[in-house]
Scaffold this active site. Structure first.
Site, PDB file in Angstrom:
ATOM      1  N   GLU A 162      76.129   0.677  61.038  1.00 22.61           N
ATOM      2  CA  GLU A 162      77.169   1.491  60.409  1.00 22.61           C
ATOM      3  C   GLU A 162      76.935   2.993  60.556  1.00 22.61           C
ATOM      4  O   GLU A 162      76.610   3.691  59.582  1.00 22.61           O
ATOM      5  CB  GLU A 162      77.316   1.124  58.940  1.00 22.61           C
ATOM      6  CG  GLU A 162      77.640  -0.341  58.705  1.00 22.61           C
ATOM      7  CD  GLU A 162      77.985  -0.657  57.250  1.00 22.61           C
ATOM      8  OE1 GLU A 162      77.696   0.164  56.370  1.00 22.61           O
ATOM      9  OE2 GLU A 162      78.566  -1.728  57.011  1.00 22.61           O
ATOM     10  N   GLU A 195      78.283  -8.437  59.182  1.00 23.91           N
ATOM     11  CA  GLU A 195      78.316  -8.471  57.712  1.00 23.91           C
ATOM     12  C   GLU A 195      79.734  -8.768  57.250  1.00 23.91           C
ATOM     13  O   GLU A 195      80.699  -8.224  57.797  1.00 23.91           O
ATOM     14  CB  GLU A 195      77.912  -7.120  57.084  1.00 23.91           C
ATOM     15  CG  GLU A 195      76.457  -6.787  57.158  1.00 23.91           C
ATOM     16  CD  GLU A 195      76.132  -5.430  56.531  1.00 23.91           C
ATOM     17  OE1 GLU A 195      76.841  -5.002  55.602  1.00 23.91           O
ATOM     18  OE2 GLU A 195      75.166  -4.811  56.996  1.00 23.91           O
TER      19      GLU A 195
HETATM   20  C1  FCB Z   1      77.268  -2.276  54.009  1.00 19.80           C
HETATM   21  C2  FCB Z   1      75.796  -2.118  54.264  1.00 19.80           C
HETATM   22  C3  FCB Z   1      74.944  -3.157  53.597  1.00 19.80           C
HETATM   23  C4  FCB Z   1      75.445  -3.515  52.227  1.00 19.80           C
HETATM   24  C5  FCB Z   1      76.930  -3.802  52.250  1.00 19.80           C
HETATM   25  C6  FCB Z   1      77.515  -4.208  50.922  1.00 19.80           C
HETATM   26  O1  FCB Z   1      77.889  -1.041  54.142  1.00 19.80           O
HETATM   27  O2  FCB Z   1      75.540  -2.179  55.638  1.00 19.80           O
HETATM   28  O3  FCB Z   1      73.626  -2.700  53.598  1.00 19.80           O
HETATM   29  O4  FCB Z   1      75.108  -2.541  51.321  1.00 19.80           O
HETATM   30  O5  FCB Z   1      77.627  -2.703  52.734  1.00 19.80           O
END
Ligand code: FCB
Length: 448
Positions: free
Chosen positions: A166, A353
């Protein structure tokens, strides 16, 4: 009832990050990172929580691996803490740090779980921040040196490497919005940091290829899906800027070696210039083996003069919300990944994620009935299936997160795990969502 069947080679996994789970911040020769500094600065993190202990995965990784094995995943995404490998960012390598990750990797491999390793999930060694952090181009060289060290040390053990998690958060959230470490609020700085991270990614990919390291390499961007609230031209344009901030600003350089011109103009009008040097854009656009996408939410945007950075505001249209107050928008996942394929071609995509935060309650018999989280996963799995049916090269899905953990500026009160962490005892208790995912994996799909 019908069943949505996933391809038999689909990768199912969960994800975590070093500072969020490891704890043991002063053990094993680890040096301090910007998150130690930030979380120990009063007022930066909810409840003044910090990652000193977190889930104690530094000592309990075997238990975590056992949970993964019972879950039935074939992959696990975790990150290496740079300050465990180089306590001061550069210089002397710390063998104890390498040993720790060897143990984690060996435990995963012995359980038949493919490691997916993120090199940078936000814990920059503080010593490098003291010299300007990502605003200093020398940090790029330090990163490549760190990358080279771990590439060589773990070559053959790691199936997938992710350079950055990110870059939007590393740059804008941390240096313009000031929400994450190091906590600055300077747009020019954020644009510079974003560029340097992108170059560092490209340089690490070059190094990976030059060394002939086994496995695949890519990066992870956090994409969202913001649609215009109406067809009015100014709404369409405002929504486009809001969306491009997360999406095109990072995807264009990664795949095409350019920045989106309308955004460059927008930032320039606010006094922020990208410090591009000759060769940078070619470096950034090194071919990658896959693109990681973190997707949580999306929504609708419209024009409002003076609102935010882009003269745009989000419009509430009645979405269900998670405990983060994020819209539950599974269709957005379908739309954004369809857009990725259309714009950037057939590079394999992994959802690195996706998950949801809800208020969880541990019952007396140590269960957590997290029906809302199950519903969130179910809806997003359905969109994954649609994407695969549409020919989008979606190859895998990593649920965020294996465990409740240190949720950055939100501390421990925001739980994303499919396993409940009891922060008093550090015991782990699988939630209902854990069993839901286990059953999806075991049965090869989901009943709808
Ligand atoms: C993302 C992050 C991860 C976690 C999620 C909820 O932005 O990469 O580490 O905190 O959000």
């Amino acid at each position: 009832m019908a069943k949505l069947v996933f391809p038999s080679d689909f990768v199912w996994g969960t994800a975590t990050a070093s500072y969020q789970i490891e704890g043991a911040v002063r053990e094993g020769g680890r040096g301090p990172s910007i998150w130690d500094t930030f979380s120990h600065t009063p007022g930066k993190v909810a409840n003044n929580d910090n990652g000193d202990v977190a889930c104690d995965s530094y000592h309990r990784y075997e238990e975590d691996v056992a949970l993964l094995k019972k879950l039935g995943v074939n992959a696990y995404r975790f990150s290496i803490a740079w300050p465990r490998i180089f306590p001061k960012g550069t210089g002397q390598v710390n063998p104890e740090g390498l040993d720790y990750y060897h143990r984690v990797l060996d435990a995963l491999i012995a359980s038949g779980i493919e490691p997916c390793v993120t090199l940078y999930h936000w814990d920059l060694p503080q010593a490098l921040q003291d010299k300007g952090g990502w605003a200093n181009r020398e940090t790029i060289d330090a990163f490549v040196n760190y990358a080279e060290t771990v590439f060589k040390a773990f070559d053959g053990k790691v199936k997938q490497w992710i350079t950055f998690n990110e870059t939007w958060c590393v740059s804008f959230l941390s240096n313009y919005l000031g929400v994450h470490a190091p906590g600055y609020t300077d747009l020019g700085l954020a644009v510079k940091v974003a560029h340097h991270c992108l170059v560092a990614h490209g340089e690490a990919v070059k190094k990976f290829r030059a060394l002939g390291i086994r496995g695949e390499i890519g990066t992870t961007h956090n994409l969202n899906w913001i649609e215009p609230y109406s067809t009015r031209k100014e709404d369409v344009e405002a929504a486009r800027r809001m969306r491009a901030w997360n999406n095109e600003w990072f995807m264009e350089p990664t795949f095409k070696g350019t920045y989106p011109a309308f955004m460059v103009d927008w930032f320039r009008a606010k006094g922020a210039e990208i410090p591009i040097r000759a060769g940078d854009m070619e470096t950034i656009a090194q071919p990658i083996d896959f693109i990681g996408v973190n997707y949580y939410s999306g929504g609708f945007g419209r024009y409002k003069q003076g609102a935010g950075l882009f003269d745009g505001e989000e419009v509430q249209i009645g979405f269900d919300k998670t405990f983060m107050d994020w819209n539950v928008y599974p269709d957005g996942l379908y739309k954004v990944l369809s857009w990725v394929r259309e714009e950037y071609g057939d590079t394999p995509i992994y959802i690195t994620e996706n998950g949801a935060c809800y208020e969880d309650e541990l019952t007396e018999d140590k269960r957590v009935h997290d029906a809302k989280r199950i519903d969130y996963f179910r809806k997003h799995f359905i969109q994954c299936h649609r994407l695969i049916e549409s020919g989008v090269p979606l190859k895998g899905y990593f649920a965020w997160s294996l465990l409740d953990n240190f949720e950055w500026a939100e501390g421990y009160r925001k739980r994303f795990g499919i396993v409940y962490t009891d922060y008093n005892t550090l015991e782990r208790h699988p939630k209902d969502s854990y069993y839901f995912i286990r059953d999806v994996i075991a049965s090869g799909g989901l009943e709808v």
